[in-house]
Design an enzyme around this catalytic site. Structure first.
Site, PDB file in Angstrom:
ATOM      1  N   HIS A   1       6.708 -46.756 -15.638  1.00 38.13           N
ATOM      2  CA  HIS A   1       5.685 -47.851 -15.100  1.00 38.13           C
ATOM      3  C   HIS A   1       4.443 -48.221 -16.257  1.00 38.13           C
ATOM      4  O   HIS A   1       4.140 -47.202 -16.408  1.00 38.13           O
ATOM      5  CB  HIS A   1       5.012 -47.614 -13.650  1.00 38.13           C
TER       6      HIS A   1
ATOM      7  N   GLU B   1      15.040 -43.518  -7.140  1.00 34.72           N
ATOM      8  CA  GLU B   1      14.293 -44.531  -6.325  1.00 34.72           C
ATOM      9  C   GLU B   1      14.598 -45.869  -6.964  1.00 34.72           C
ATOM     10  O   GLU B   1      14.758 -46.055  -8.200  1.00 34.72           O
ATOM     11  CB  GLU B   1      12.765 -44.097  -6.392  1.00 34.72           C
TER      12      GLU B   1
ATOM     13  N   HIS C   1       4.880 -49.813  -1.008  1.00 34.99           N
ATOM     14  CA  HIS C   1       4.703 -48.893  -0.156  1.00 34.99           C
ATOM     15  C   HIS C   1       3.388 -48.490   0.637  1.00 34.99           C
ATOM     16  O   HIS C   1       3.027 -47.227   0.665  1.00 34.99           O
ATOM     17  CB  HIS C   1       5.521 -47.560  -0.520  1.00 34.99           C
TER      18      HIS C   1
ATOM     19  N   ASP D   1      13.399 -48.690  -7.510  1.00 35.42           N
ATOM     20  CA  ASP D   1      12.721 -49.557  -8.771  1.00 35.42           C
ATOM     21  C   ASP D   1      13.238 -49.154  -9.835  1.00 35.42           C
ATOM     22  O   ASP D   1      12.879 -49.845 -10.830  1.00 35.42           O
ATOM     23  CB  ASP D   1      11.102 -49.431  -8.506  1.00 35.42           C
TER      24      ASP D   1
ATOM     25  N   HIS E   1      15.647 -40.960 -12.026  1.00 40.00           N
ATOM     26  CA  HIS E   1      14.978 -40.927 -10.743  1.00 40.00           C
ATOM     27  C   HIS E   1      15.886 -42.000  -9.996  1.00 40.00           C
ATOM     28  O   HIS E   1      16.165 -43.146 -10.299  1.00 40.00           O
ATOM     29  CB  HIS E   1      13.690 -41.409 -10.957  1.00 40.00           C
TER      30      HIS E   1
ATOM     31  N   HIS F   1       8.322 -37.391  -8.408  1.00 37.62           N
ATOM     32  CA  HIS F   1       7.784 -37.103  -7.098  1.00 37.62           C
ATOM     33  C   HIS F   1       9.178 -37.066  -5.934  1.00 37.62           C
ATOM     34  O   HIS F   1       8.838 -37.063  -4.741  1.00 37.62           O
ATOM     35  CB  HIS F   1       6.809 -38.245  -6.433  1.00 37.62           C
TER      36      HIS F   1
ATOM     37  N   TYR G   1      -3.076 -44.910  -9.447  1.00 39.05           N
ATOM     38  CA  TYR G   1      -1.542 -44.607  -9.432  1.00 39.05           C
ATOM     39  C   TYR G   1      -1.390 -43.088  -9.016  1.00 39.05           C
ATOM     40  O   TYR G   1      -0.615 -42.720  -8.062  1.00 39.05           O
ATOM     41  CB  TYR G   1      -0.831 -44.871 -10.696  1.00 39.05           C
TER      42      TYR G   1
ATOM     43  N   ASP H   1       8.264 -41.504 -13.447  1.00 37.18           N
ATOM     44  CA  ASP H   1       7.067 -42.105 -12.881  1.00 37.18           C
ATOM     45  C   ASP H   1       5.913 -41.473 -13.342  1.00 37.18           C
ATOM     46  O   ASP H   1       4.664 -42.116 -13.455  1.00 37.18           O
ATOM     47  CB  ASP H   1       7.006 -42.014 -11.498  1.00 37.18           C
TER      48      ASP H   1
HETATM   49 FE1  FEO Z   1       9.141 -43.211  -7.587  1.00 34.60          FE
HETATM   50 FE2  FEO Z   1       8.698 -45.841  -9.637  1.00 34.60          FE
HETATM   51  O1  FEO Z   1       9.732 -44.845  -8.396  1.00 34.60           O
END
Ligand code: FEO
Length: 403
Positions: A228, A84, A28, A86, A82, A148, A195, A167
């Site tokens: 991550h 999102e 992103h 990923d 989450h 987030h 990050y 995250d």
């Molecule tokens: Fe908010 Fe790693 O996705």
């Protein structure tokens, strides 16, 4: 039979079953020079539970790692911390393979999942503070709205004193090592800061509150399993403290001077500003946008006290790379910065005016009047630039105690 991918044991009951994305270079608009991982975890409790999944192209890798521990059909529960993609991109396929008894998400997560996928089954909403029995173990859910995304939550495994932190406490770092104590601490610090600066900074006030809340709850945390990067099992207190420090946005006597240039006029002005800063005894980082990515600038701004920006005027406006940078930085909502603007022009000179306006819109406190130079800067304009750098340095020395 050993497969292509194996799970990695985190504790006696928790396994990492995620995927390594060695090739990711953009997330992103954030340059992820070291790739990333999408971490999913398996809790081998009486009720076998999968926490999060991976980005869709990595489904097979995740399923192979799951299968190295347990047949997917033995998974009883799936928790989505989450939405999102990923982390939820493989949710539908994982559910289809496992046919779990239940799927859990936060209240906002249930809504968000419904907008992303047709999972073909009910997702059960869990409340903030709710505990789910896995038979011999317990999961407690902690809503972390806007950390987030609105749906984000943490899941705490009390018996292992282990936090699945979504995250948070993560970083984009592909590595063969899965644990913090196996990776060079300077890389962890660098990528963790990048990050935070590029993803979490807008939510810094919420992070400060969350860390205080977790402290008040007195929950022991021995291990942090983020979505991550590495699992934190050695430096748990250290990573929490770093987050507290970054969230506080403590500013240092450092100025970032960032610019782009067409015929080297704005470049010469940038060097003069930088000389003024350095000559006045503060730290300065000169970042030409032709060789600095917007996310590198964002990372440098994490502890800088000043943002000084230069742009030539192109077609009655900002140079595109400068506009791109300011749009990106504005969204990250940095707090407590001072700054200044400068630039060269040929006949109209709107860029410097627009720069000052954008910095003000970012709530950057402007020091001195912007410096403009018609075509090529002469001695007078270069002296004004040095002087601008000196004025910024004086303010930094006044406001920031450290060197
Ligand atoms: Fe908010 Fe790693 O996705």
């Amino acid at each position: 039979m050993a497969g292509e991918f194996s799970a990695v044991k985190v504790t006696d009951t928790v396994w990492w079953v995620g995927a390594i994305d060695w090739g990711l270079r953009d997330f992103h608009g954030y340059a992820t020079q070291r790739g990333t991982t999408y971490n999913a975890y398996l809790v081998m409790a009486d009720k076998v539970t999968l926490i999060d999944t991976v980005k869709r192209p990595f489904l097979d890798e995740m399923m192979a790692r799951v299968t190295s521990v347990v047949e997917p059909s033995r998974i009883d529960y799936v928790v989505s911390n989450h939405t999102e993609m990923d982390h939820s991109g493989s949710l539908g396929e994982a559910i289809a393979a496992a046919e779990p008894e239940k799927v859990f998400a936060s209240k906002m997560g249930v809504k968000a999942l419904g907008r992303h996928f047709d999972l073909g089954r009910e997702v059960t909403a869990v409340a903030d503070g709710e505990t789910l029995s896995l038979g011999n173990m317990n999961l407690t859910f902690v809503e972390t709205r806007m950390l987030h995304w609105p749906d984000s939550m943490f899941t705490y495994l009390a018996e292992e004193e282990l936090l699945f932190s979504s995250d948070a406490f993560g970083m984009h770092l592909a590595s063969s090592e899965r644990f913090d104590d196996e990776i060079d601490p300077s890389i962890l610090e660098h990528e963790g800061a990048r990050y935070f600066a590029n993803i979490l900074l807008p939510y810094a006030p919420l992070i400060t509150k969350l860390i205080a809340r977790v402290g008040e709850l007195g929950i022991p945390i021995r291990t942090i399993c983020s979505d991550h990067g590495p699992v934190w099992r050695s430096d748990v207190a250290g990573v929490i403290q770093r987050y507290a420090n970054w969230a506080a946005q403590k500013r240092s006597r450092k100025a970032v001077v960032v610019y782009d240039t067409m015929w080297q006029s704005t470049a010469r002005m940038a060097k003069a500003v930088t000389e003024g800063l350095i000559g006045s005894g503060v730290s300065a980082k000169l970042m030409p946008l032709k060789s600095s990515h917007r996310s590198d600038v964002a990372a440098e701004m994490l502890d800088a006290g000043a943002l000084v920006v230069g742009s030539p005027t192109l077609n009655n406006g900002l140079f595109p790379t400068v506009a791109d940078l300011l749009c990106y930085l504005k969204g990250l909502k940095p707090k407590g910065l001072v700054g200044a603007a400068f630039g060269s022009y040929g006949w109209s000179g709107e860029a410097v005016r627009d720069l000052a306006g954008m910095l003000e819109a970012m709530k950057v406190e402007l020091v001195g009047d912007p410096v403009k130079s018609l075509y090529v800067p002469g001695d007078e304009e270069l002296a004004e630039c040095r002087s601008l750098g000196m004025r910024v340095a004086d303010v930094l020395k006044e406001r920031c105690a450290d060197g």
